[in-house]
Motif scaffolding. Structure first.
Motif, PDB file in Angstrom:
ATOM      1  N   SER A 279     -56.665 -21.850 -94.201  1.00 16.99           N
ATOM      2  CA  SER A 279     -55.940 -22.334 -95.375  1.00 16.99           C
ATOM      3  C   SER A 279     -54.494 -22.612 -95.005  1.00 16.99           C
ATOM      4  CB  SER A 279     -56.008 -21.307 -96.509  1.00 16.99           C
ATOM      5  OG  SER A 279     -55.430 -20.077 -96.099  1.00 16.99           O
ATOM      6  N   GLY A 280     -53.745 -23.174 -95.980  1.00 18.24           N
ATOM      7  CA  GLY A 280     -52.334 -23.459 -95.761  1.00 18.24           C
ATOM      8  C   GLY A 280     -52.098 -24.676 -94.897  1.00 18.24           C
ATOM      9  N   TRP A 281     -52.945 -25.710 -95.039  1.00 16.26           N
ATOM     10  CA  TRP A 281     -52.780 -26.928 -94.259  1.00 16.26           C
ATOM     11  C   TRP A 281     -51.490 -27.641 -94.646  1.00 16.26           C
ATOM     12  CZ3 TRP A 281     -55.769 -28.153 -90.190  1.00 16.26           C
ATOM     13  CH2 TRP A 281     -57.043 -27.573 -90.099  1.00 16.26           C
ATOM     14  N   ARG A 282     -50.806 -28.155 -93.654  1.00 17.72           N
ATOM     15  CA  ARG A 282     -49.549 -28.874 -93.886  1.00 17.72           C
ATOM     16  C   ARG A 282     -49.477 -30.082 -92.959  1.00 17.72           C
ATOM     17  NH1 ARG A 282     -44.061 -27.849 -95.490  1.00 17.72           N
ATOM     18  NH2 ARG A 282     -44.714 -25.819 -96.293  1.00 17.72           N
ATOM     19  N   LEU A 283     -49.131 -31.238 -93.521  1.00 17.83           N
ATOM     20  CA  LEU A 283     -48.912 -32.437 -92.713  1.00 17.83           C
ATOM     21  C   LEU A 283     -47.546 -32.343 -92.052  1.00 17.83           C
ATOM     22  CD1 LEU A 283     -49.785 -35.313 -91.831  1.00 17.83           C
ATOM     23  CD2 LEU A 283     -48.689 -36.159 -93.923  1.00 17.83           C
ATOM     24  N   ILE A 284     -47.510 -32.537 -90.731  1.00 10.98           N
ATOM     25  CA  ILE A 284     -46.283 -32.426 -89.953  1.00 10.98           C
ATOM     26  C   ILE A 284     -45.820 -33.817 -89.541  1.00 10.98           C
ATOM     27  CG2 ILE A 284     -45.221 -31.408 -87.882  1.00 10.98           C
ATOM     28  CD1 ILE A 284     -46.144 -29.342 -89.935  1.00 10.98           C
ATOM     29  N   ASN A 285     -44.523 -34.046 -89.568  1.00 15.84           N
ATOM     30  CA  ASN A 285     -44.011 -35.346 -89.135  1.00 15.84           C
ATOM     31  C   ASN A 285     -44.344 -35.587 -87.664  1.00 15.84           C
ATOM     32  OD1 ASN A 285     -41.973 -33.238 -88.479  1.00 15.84           O
ATOM     33  ND2 ASN A 285     -40.876 -34.965 -87.580  1.00 15.84           N
ATOM     34  N   GLY A 286     -44.568 -36.841 -87.316  1.00 13.99           N
ATOM     35  CA  GLY A 286     -44.862 -37.182 -85.931  1.00 13.99           C
ATOM     36  C   GLY A 286     -46.244 -37.793 -85.774  1.00 13.99           C
ATOM     37  N   SER A 287     -46.449 -38.416 -84.615  1.00 16.86           N
ATOM     38  CA  SER A 287     -47.726 -39.042 -84.285  1.00 16.86           C
ATOM     39  C   SER A 287     -48.089 -38.646 -82.858  1.00 16.86           C
ATOM     40  CB  SER A 287     -47.616 -40.571 -84.403  1.00 16.86           C
ATOM     41  OG  SER A 287     -48.822 -41.189 -84.021  1.00 16.86           O
ATOM     42  N   MET A 288     -49.246 -37.986 -82.688  1.00 20.60           N
ATOM     43  CA  MET A 288     -49.671 -37.472 -81.392  1.00 20.60           C
ATOM     44  C   MET A 288     -51.134 -37.809 -81.155  1.00 20.60           C
ATOM     45  SD  MET A 288     -46.953 -35.687 -80.255  1.00 20.60           S
ATOM     46  CE  MET A 288     -45.408 -35.162 -81.030  1.00 20.60           C
ATOM     47  N   VAL A 289     -51.528 -37.842 -79.877  1.00 21.18           N
ATOM     48  CA  VAL A 289     -52.932 -38.006 -79.540  1.00 21.18           C
ATOM     49  C   VAL A 289     -53.591 -36.665 -79.227  1.00 21.18           C
ATOM     50  CG1 VAL A 289     -52.712 -40.375 -78.750  1.00 21.18           C
ATOM     51  CG2 VAL A 289     -52.346 -38.510 -77.129  1.00 21.18           C
ATOM     52  N   MET A 290     -52.787 -35.671 -78.853  1.00 23.20           N
ATOM     53  CA  MET A 290     -53.297 -34.327 -78.650  1.00 23.20           C
ATOM     54  C   MET A 290     -52.159 -33.334 -78.847  1.00 23.20           C
ATOM     55  SD  MET A 290     -52.015 -32.930 -75.536  1.00 23.20           S
ATOM     56  CE  MET A 290     -53.279 -31.691 -75.296  1.00 23.20           C
ATOM     57  N   VAL A 291     -52.513 -32.096 -79.170  1.00 24.03           N
ATOM     58  CA  VAL A 291     -51.527 -31.038 -79.372  1.00 24.03           C
ATOM     59  C   VAL A 291     -52.130 -29.724 -78.899  1.00 24.03           C
ATOM     60  CG1 VAL A 291     -52.257 -30.520 -81.746  1.00 24.03           C
ATOM     61  CG2 VAL A 291     -49.887 -30.026 -81.033  1.00 24.03           C
TER      62      VAL A 291
ATOM     63  N   ASP B 261     -49.936 -22.351 -77.565  1.00 22.78           N
ATOM     64  CA  ASP B 261     -50.290 -21.228 -76.716  1.00 22.78           C
ATOM     65  C   ASP B 261     -50.508 -19.986 -77.584  1.00 22.78           C
ATOM     66  OD1 ASP B 261     -47.690 -20.272 -77.290  1.00 22.78           O
ATOM     67  OD2 ASP B 261     -47.475 -19.435 -75.288  1.00 22.78           O
ATOM     68  N   SER B 262     -50.886 -18.879 -76.948  1.00 26.20           N
ATOM     69  CA  SER B 262     -51.252 -17.672 -77.689  1.00 26.20           C
ATOM     70  C   SER B 262     -50.108 -17.121 -78.523  1.00 26.20           C
ATOM     71  CB  SER B 262     -51.746 -16.595 -76.709  1.00 26.20           C
ATOM     72  OG  SER B 262     -50.731 -16.266 -75.769  1.00 26.20           O
ATOM     73  N   LYS B 263     -48.858 -17.412 -78.128  1.00 28.81           N
ATOM     74  CA  LYS B 263     -47.704 -16.888 -78.854  1.00 28.81           C
ATOM     75  C   LYS B 263     -47.092 -17.898 -79.817  1.00 28.81           C
ATOM     76  CE  LYS B 263     -46.574 -13.508 -75.288  1.00 28.81           C
ATOM     77  NZ  LYS B 263     -45.538 -12.967 -74.358  1.00 28.81           N
ATOM     78  N   GLY B 264     -47.702 -19.070 -79.937  1.00 26.92           N
ATOM     79  CA  GLY B 264     -47.277 -20.022 -80.951  1.00 26.92           C
ATOM     80  C   GLY B 264     -46.398 -21.158 -80.492  1.00 26.92           C
ATOM     81  N   ARG B 265     -46.135 -21.313 -79.199  1.00 27.02           N
ATOM     82  CA  ARG B 265     -45.368 -22.472 -78.729  1.00 27.02           C
ATOM     83  C   ARG B 265     -46.259 -23.700 -78.723  1.00 27.02           C
ATOM     84  NH1 ARG B 265     -41.259 -21.311 -73.810  1.00 27.02           N
ATOM     85  NH2 ARG B 265     -40.632 -23.425 -74.419  1.00 27.02           N
ATOM     86  N   VAL B 266     -45.728 -24.807 -79.202  1.00 28.35           N
ATOM     87  CA  VAL B 266     -46.541 -25.996 -79.477  1.00 28.35           C
ATOM     88  C   VAL B 266     -46.023 -27.193 -78.685  1.00 28.35           C
ATOM     89  CG1 VAL B 266     -47.387 -27.542 -81.286  1.00 28.35           C
ATOM     90  CG2 VAL B 266     -46.957 -25.122 -81.798  1.00 28.35           C
ATOM     91  N   PHE B 267     -46.949 -27.927 -78.065  1.00 26.16           N
ATOM     92  CA  PHE B 267     -46.612 -29.112 -77.282  1.00 26.16           C
ATOM     93  C   PHE B 267     -47.582 -30.233 -77.646  1.00 26.16           C
ATOM     94  CE2 PHE B 267     -45.253 -25.388 -75.033  1.00 26.16           C
ATOM     95  CZ  PHE B 267     -44.010 -25.723 -74.515  1.00 26.16           C
ATOM     96  N   GLY B 268     -47.069 -31.451 -77.702  1.00 25.11           N
ATOM     97  CA  GLY B 268     -47.900 -32.590 -78.038  1.00 25.11           C
ATOM     98  C   GLY B 268     -47.617 -33.780 -77.145  1.00 25.11           C
ATOM     99  N   VAL B 269     -48.547 -34.736 -77.124  1.00 22.38           N
ATOM    100  CA  VAL B 269     -48.425 -35.947 -76.322  1.00 22.38           C
ATOM    101  C   VAL B 269     -48.634 -37.157 -77.234  1.00 22.38           C
ATOM    102  CG1 VAL B 269     -49.327 -37.265 -74.367  1.00 22.38           C
ATOM    103  CG2 VAL B 269     -49.287 -34.762 -74.266  1.00 22.38           C
ATOM    104  N   THR B 270     -47.768 -38.158 -77.100  1.00 23.55           N
ATOM    105  CA  THR B 270     -47.867 -39.365 -77.913  1.00 23.55           C
ATOM    106  C   THR B 270     -48.763 -40.401 -77.236  1.00 23.55           C
ATOM    107  OG1 THR B 270     -46.000 -40.529 -76.891  1.00 23.55           O
ATOM    108  CG2 THR B 270     -45.490 -38.971 -78.667  1.00 23.55           C
TER     109      THR B 270
END
Length: 257
Positions: A180-192, A195-204
Motif C-alpha cells: 500500500s501507499g503507492w506514490r507516483l514519483i517525478n522522472g522517467s526511467m527504464v529500470m530502478v 538496495d537493502s537499506k533504501g538507496r535508490v538508483f535508476g537508468v533513463t
C-alpha cells in the motif's frame, strides 16, 4: 582488447565526480544485466547467468536466462521462455506457475517482480525462502502494471510502469505481500533498483544513471534525482555494500564507489 579497456579506464576516470569514482570491473564479455545483494554479485551475458568470486566470473548454468537476482530470498533467475528458477544445491530448479519478465530477491526475504502481462507480482517470504524446486509458486498480483520492480528491507519498493513512470510503495508486508501507499514519483526511467537499506538508483532511456536523494524517515520516497556521471551509456545498475555496479550498453561491467 587491452588497449580498448585502457582507453575506457581513462574515460571513466575523466567522468568521475567528487562523489563517485568509476572503473572497469571484472570482465564479463557482453554483459547484459547485473545484481548485487547480501554481499554477493550475479550477472548474465547474452545467454547465461554468472556468479562473481573474487575478480572472476563463474557460469552457474547452461540455462539461457534474461534476468538473474540475488538477495535475502536466495538466488533466482528468469529464463528466455519467462520461466522462473531458483538456485538450489548447485542447480537452477524450474518452478511452475506464473511467467515472469523480471524478478528481484533483494527485499525482506520476499521475491517480487514483473510478469509477462506487465503486472507487479510478489511471492511471500515464507514461500520464497522455503522453495526447494518442487511444486508451483503462488504469486500475489499487486494490481499495478509494472515492467520492473525492486524492494528493500523495510524501506519500501520501487517500480517502473510500461510508460517508464516511476512508482514508490511505502508499505510492503513480506509475510502477506500486502502493498500500500503507492506514490507516483517525478522522472522517467527504464529500470530502478533499491538496495537493502533504501538507496535508490535508476537508468533513463538514454542510459543516464541517477540516484534518488533526500530520502528520510519523513520522506522515504526522497525529494529529487541526482545524476551520476558515467563514461558510457548504461543499461543496468545495482547497489550493495557501498558499491554501485553498472553494465554499459556495449556490454562492459563498471564499479563505482
Amino acid at each position: 582488447m587491452k588497449g580498448v579497456v585502457a582507453f575506457l579506464l581513462v574515460l571513466c576516470y575523466l567522468a568521475s565526480s567528487d562523489a563517485w569514482t568509476c572503473k572497469v570491473g571484472p570482465r564479463l564479455n557482453y554483459a547484459q544485466q547485473i545484481d548485487a545483494g547480501n554481499g554477493l554479485v550475479v550477472a548474465r551475458d547474452r545467454y547465461y547467468p554468472y556468479f562473481l568470486v573474487g575478480a572472476s566470473w563463474y557460469r552457474l548454468s547452461t540455462i539461457r536466462t534474461k534476468h538473474v537476482s540475488v538477495g535475502g530470498a536466495g538466488l533466482w533467475a528468469v529464463d528466455t521462455s519467462s520461466r522462473v528458477h531458483k538456485y538450489v544445491a548447485g542447480y537452477f530448479k524450474q518452478a511452475s506457475g506464473l511467467s515472469m519478465h523480471q524478478v528481484d530477491a533483494g527485499g525482506d526475504d520476499q521475491l517480487v517482480g514483473a510478469s509477462t502481462k506487465w503486472f507487479g507480482q510478489c511471492l511471500r517470504s515464507s514461500v520464497a525462502c522455503a522453495y526447494r524446486g518442487v511444486g508451483s509458486l503462488s504469486w500475489t498480483n499487486l494490481g499495478r502494471r509494472l515492467k520492473y520492480y525492486s524492494c528493500s528491507v523495510n524501506k519500501g519498493c520501487w517500480g517502473i510502469d510500461t510508460s517508464n513512470r516511476v512508482y514508490y510503495a511505502q508499505s510492503v508486508n513480506a509475510d502477506s505481500c500486502k502493498t500500500s501507499g503507492w506514490r507516483l514519483i517525478n522522472g522517467s526511467m527504464v529500470m530502478v533498483e533499491v538496495d537493502s537499506k533504501g538507496r535508490v538508483f535508476g537508468v533513463t532511456t538514454r542510459g543516464t544513471v541517477y540516484e534518488r536523494i533526500g530520502i528520510t524517515s519523513s520522506k522515504p520516497y526522497g525529494t529529487s534525482w541526482r545524476v551520476i556521471p558515467m563514461c558510457m551509456a548504461i543499461k543496468h545498475v545495482s547497489f550493495d555494500l557501498g558499491k554501485l555496479w553498472a553494465v554499459t550498453t556495449s556490454g562492459l561491467v563498471l564499479t563505482c564507489v
